[in-house]
Design an enzyme around this catalytic site. Structure first.
Site, PDB file in Angstrom:
ATOM      1  N   LYS A  28       0.843  -1.198   0.000  1.00 50.77           N
ATOM      2  CA  LYS A  28       0.000   0.000   0.000  1.00 50.77           C
ATOM      3  C   LYS A  28       0.878   1.248   0.000  1.00 50.77           C
ATOM      4  CE  LYS A  28      -3.501   2.308   2.756  1.00 50.77           C
ATOM      5  NZ  LYS A  28      -4.476   2.227   3.841  1.00 50.77           N
TER       6      LYS A  28
ATOM      7  N   GLU B  55      10.549  -4.577   4.634  1.00 56.10           N
ATOM      8  CA  GLU B  55      10.679  -5.989   4.257  1.00 56.10           C
ATOM      9  C   GLU B  55      10.330  -6.173   2.782  1.00 56.10           C
ATOM     10  OE1 GLU B  55       9.063  -4.786   6.801  1.00 56.10           O
ATOM     11  OE2 GLU B  55       9.514  -5.922   8.625  1.00 56.10           O
TER      12      GLU B  55
ATOM     13  N   GLY C 183      -4.898  -1.968   4.890  1.00 53.64           N
ATOM     14  CA  GLY C 183      -4.119  -3.126   4.441  1.00 53.64           C
ATOM     15  C   GLY C 183      -4.827  -4.444   4.715  1.00 53.64           C
ATOM     16  N   ARG C 184      -5.353  -4.602   5.930  1.00 56.18           N
ATOM     17  CA  ARG C 184      -5.965  -5.889   6.287  1.00 56.18           C
ATOM     18  C   ARG C 184      -7.373  -6.032   5.726  1.00 56.18           C
ATOM     19  NH1 ARG C 184      -4.795  -2.539  10.335  1.00 56.18           N
ATOM     20  NH2 ARG C 184      -6.446  -1.700  11.662  1.00 56.18           N
TER      21      ARG C 184
ATOM     22  N   GLU D  72      -5.019  -6.757  14.719  1.00 57.10           N
ATOM     23  CA  GLU D  72      -4.474  -5.455  14.337  1.00 57.10           C
ATOM     24  C   GLU D  72      -5.603  -4.411  14.371  1.00 57.10           C
ATOM     25  OE1 GLU D  72      -2.556  -4.387  10.392  1.00 57.10           O
ATOM     26  OE2 GLU D  72      -0.760  -4.599  11.615  1.00 57.10           O
TER      27      GLU D  72
ATOM     28  N   HIS E 222      -6.010 -33.360  17.100  1.00 50.81           N
ATOM     29  CA  HIS E 222      -4.933 -34.254  17.515  1.00 50.81           C
ATOM     30  C   HIS E 222      -3.777 -33.484  18.141  1.00 50.81           C
ATOM     31  CE1 HIS E 222      -6.932 -37.661  15.640  1.00 50.81           C
ATOM     32  NE2 HIS E 222      -7.351 -36.753  14.777  1.00 50.81           N
TER      33      HIS E 222
ATOM     34  N   LYS F 283       9.295  -1.024  14.476  1.00 55.58           N
ATOM     35  CA  LYS F 283       9.915  -0.688  13.185  1.00 55.58           C
ATOM     36  C   LYS F 283      11.025   0.342  13.385  1.00 55.58           C
ATOM     37  CE  LYS F 283       5.815  -1.238  10.265  1.00 55.58           C
ATOM     38  NZ  LYS F 283       4.832  -0.530   9.456  1.00 55.58           N
TER      39      LYS F 283
END
Ligand SMILES: O=P(O)(O)OC[C@H]1O[C@H](O)[C@H](O)[C@@H](O)[C@@H]1O
Length: 567
Positions: free
Chosen positions: A225, A231, A286-287, A372, A403, A523
C-alpha cells in the site's frame, strides 16, 4: 483524493466517539447483572432441555452462511440485551457512516470503504466529490485485462516466454489475504500457473522461493500500500537483482515486475512501468484489501469471473450487515458474542477451526484482521479503556487441531469460545471422507457443549482413579457455520462476515479499528538496531538485556563465540 481543510481535522474524532463510557451504558449494566445472577450459572444441557427447539431457533442465515449459535451461553434475553448494547453504542449509525465514506478512521483521518470495492458497477458512491465506484471499476477492468493476458500466455516475459510462475511480494495485509485466498481457492486455480508468496525478509524466504524458478517465466507482483515497507522493498530489490542476473538485462524488469500500490511515485522509482501498476486508495486498510488490486494474484490464479464471484459474496454479506435487523444480523451476532465472552466471562482468546484443508491459512489471515484492528487500549477520545478489547484469535485446520490442542479446549482451565466452519459439499470428493470430516466437526461442538459427566464415565466401567481424568466439564461455547460449498462466493461472504464482526466489536469498545499505531515502535527501533548490527563499532545505548544480546550477536558473527559443536 481531496484533503480535508485543516480546520475540519478534529471533527471526525468527536463525531464518532461516544462520550458516555461503555461501562456506564444501561445495557452494559443490565448485562452485568444478567451475567452475575443468571448467565454465569447457565448450563448448556439445561438450556437445551428447557427449549427443545433451541438448535433451530438460535440460528441466522445470510449470503450462503448458516450460523448456529445455539451452543453459546446465551438465552434470548442475553441476545436482546447484547443488541440493546449495540444500539446504545450507535452501531447502526456507525455502519451507515462507514458505508457512506465518512472518515471513521479518525486517527488517520481516512474513510473506510472496503465495501465500495465490491459494490456492483451499476452503483454510484460519491465521496468528497468523487465517484469511488467508477474508480474501483476502472482498476478492476485493468486488472482483468492483465490477468487474462497472463493466464492465456499473451503476456510474455523479456525473452518472449509466457508467464508460468507468479510471486507475490508483500507482507501483512499485502500478503495474508492473497495467500489465504490462494489456498482456499486452489481448486479454482489455473493448473499451469503456480503462485508463490514472499513476505519474510529472512533471505531464506527469497532463496527458497526462487530456487528452481525459471526467471524468464516468472512474474513478480510487488504489493505494498505504501511502497515503503522495509521488508517488501528489500525483497523486491533482491528479487529484481536475481532477475537481472538471471536474464542478464536491466530492461527485463519492466516485463517481470508489476506493482500494486497507492504510491505510484515510489513504484515508478523502483522501475515499474506506470502502465503495469494497479492502484488503490488510502480508504482501503491493508488488512481489508484483498478485494482491491492487492487481490491481483488471486485474480490471475482463479480468473476474473471467479474474482467477481468472490466480490459478489462479499457484497451480499455487506448488504446483509447494512440492512438486516441486528437480531438476524450474522456479523452483529458474531461480534456481540465476542464482546459477551471477553467482557463478561473474561475469555481471553477465540479459536477459529475450519474443517477444510483449503482454509488452513484462514486463522493466520484472521489474526491480522482481528488483532491489528481491535488490539487497542484507548478510546477514540484517547482515553484508556477500562474493559478488555480484542481477544487473541488463533486456530488451525480443525481436524489437525483435534490431535494437538483440542485437549486444552475440552479439559483446560480457560474458556475458549470456538468458531467451527464446515461445508456440506466438498470441493474435492473421495468416498466417505467428507462425512468423516464433518462428523468430526459436529462431534467436537457437541462434546465441548455437553461434555461427559462423572456418572457416565463411571457407567463406562472406568477405574475409579481415572474417573476425574476422563470427565469432560462441557458448557464450552461455540458457533457452527455451515456453508454449502467452498466457492469464491462463499469465501467472500465468510471474509466479509469476519470483517464486519470486527467492526461491530470495535464500535462497542469505542476504538479505532482501522489504524495500527502499535506496529510503529518496533519498526523504528529495528532501523537503529540494524545499523548497529552492520557496523560493530557503533556504541550501544539500549537496556542491559538488548545491549548484551547485540554484543553476543556481534561476537557470534565475528567468530569469537561459538556454541554449536556441529559447525
Ligand atoms: O502494504 P504495506 O504498506 O506494505 O503494509 C504492509 C503491512 O505493514 C504494516 O506494518 C501494517 O502493520 C500492516 O497493516 C500492513 O498491512
Amino acid at each position: 483524493m481531496t484533503k480535508l481543510p485543516a480546520a475540519d481535522l478534529q471533527l471526525p474524532l468527536f463525531a464518532y466517539s461516544q462520550r458516555e463510557s461503555l461501562t456506564e451504558k444501561r445495557a452494559w449494566i443490565a448485562l452485568q447483572e444478567h451475567h452475575q445472577y443468571s448467565a454465569r450459572h447457565f448450563r448448556l444441557e439445561r438450556l437445551f432441555a428447557a427449549d427443545p427447539r433451541r438448535g433451530e431457533t438460535l440460528i441466522a442465515e445470510a449470503a450462503g452462511i448458516y450460523l448456529d449459535y445455539s451452543k453459546n451461553l446465551v438465552t434470548t434475553e442475553t441476545m436482546t440485551l447484547l443488541m440493546q448494547l449495540a444500539r446504545q453504542c450507535g452501531l447502526q449509525d456507525r455502519v451507515e457512516a462507514m458505508f457512506r465514506g465518512d472518515r471513521i478512521n479518525a486517527t488517520e483521518q481516512r474513510a473506510v470503504l472496503h465495501t465500495a470495492l465490491r459494490k456492483p458497477a451499476s452503483e454510484r458512491l460519491v465521496v468528497e466529490g468523487e465517484d469511488v465506484i467508477a474508480q474501483v471499476q476502472d482498476v478492476l477492468a485493468r486488472m482483468e485485462v492483465f490477468a487474462e493476458q497472463v493466464r492465456s500466455g499473451a503476456w510474455t516475459g523479456h525473452t518472449g516466454r509466457p508467464i508460468r510462475h507468479v510471486v507475490n511480494i508483500g507482507i501483512g495485509g499485502s500478503d495474508l489475504g492473497p495467500m489465504m485466498a490462494h489456498e482456499a481457492l486452489r481448486h479454482y486455480s489455473q493448473r499451469d500457473l503456480s503462485l508463490h508468496f514472499l513476505s519474510d525478509v529472512d533471505a531464506a524466504a527469497l532463496l527458497e522461493t526462487v530456487r528452481g524458478l525459471p526467471a524468464e517465466e516468472t512474474l513478480f507482483i510487488v504489493c505494498s500500500k505504501t511502497f515503503t515497507t522495509l521488508e517488501t522493498m528489500t525483497n523486491a530489490q533482491a528479487a529484481r537483482q536475481w532477475l537481472v542476473q538471471q536474464l542478464g538485462d536491466e530492461a527485463a524488469v519492466v516485463r517481470h515486475f508489476v506493482g500494486v500500490t497507492t504510491n505510484i511515485e515510489e513504484a515508478s522509482r523502483f522501475g515499474i512501468d506506470e502502465r503495469n501498476m494497479f492502484g488503490f486508495w488510502d480508504w482501503v486498510g491493508g488488512r481489508y484489501s484483498m478485494s482491491s488490486a492487492i487481490g491481483l494474484s488471486t485474480m490471475i490464479a482463479i480468473g476474473p469471473q471467479h474474482f467477481r464471484d468472490m466480490l459478489a459474496g462479499m457484497h451480499a454479506m455487506d448488504e446483509h450487515f447494512r440492512t438486516a435487523p441486528l437480531e438476524q444480523n450474522l456479523p452483529a451476532i458474531l461480534g456481540m458474542l465476542t464482546v459477551w465472552y471477553g467482557n463478561f466471562f473474561d475469555a481471553r482468546s477465540q479459536a477459529v477451526l475450519p474443517y477444510s484443508q483449503y482454509l488452513k491459512r484462514l486463522p493466520a489471515y484472521l489474526q491480522q484482521l482481528t488483532m491489528e484492528s481491535n488490539g487497542k487500549q484507548v478510546t477514540l477520545h484517547g482515553e484508556p479503556v477500562d474493559y478488555q478489547t480484542s481477544p487473541v484469535y488463533w486456530g488451525d485446520n480443525g481436524i489437525n487441531g483435534q490431535h494437538s490442542f483440542y485437549q486444552m479446549l475440552h479439559q483446560g482451565t480457560q474458556m475458549v469460545p470456538c468458531d467451527f466452519i464446515g461445508f456440506c459439499q466438498p470441493a474435492q470428493a473421495l468416498e466417505q471422507q467428507q462425512e468423516l470430516l464433518m462428523a468430526n466437526m459436529f462431534a467436537q461442538a457437541e462434546a465441548l457443549a455437553f461434555g461427559k459427566t462423572v456418572q457416565r464415565v463411571r457407567e463406562e466401567g472406568t477405574p475409579e482413579e481415572l474417573v476425574p481424568h476422563r470427565v469432560f466439564p462441557g458448557n464450552r461455547p461455540s458457533n457452527s457455520m455451515l456453508i454449502e460449498q467452498l466457492t469464491p462466493y462463499s469465501l467472500g461472504s465468510l471474509i466479509a462476515l469476519y470483517e464486519h464482526s470486527v467492526f461491530t466489536q470495535g464500535v462497542i469498545w469505542n476504538i479505532d479499528s482501522f489504524d495500527q499505531w502499535g506496529v510503529e515502535l518496533g519498526k523504528q527501533l529495528a532501523k537503529r538496531t540494524a545499523r548497529e548490527l552492520i557496523d560493530h563499532g557503533q556504541p550501544l545505548h539500549h537496556d542491559s538485556s538488548t545491549n548484551a544480546l547485540i554484543r553476543r550477536y556481534r561476537a557470534c558473527q565475528g567468530g569469537t563465540v561459538a556454541s554449536d559443536p556441529s559447525k
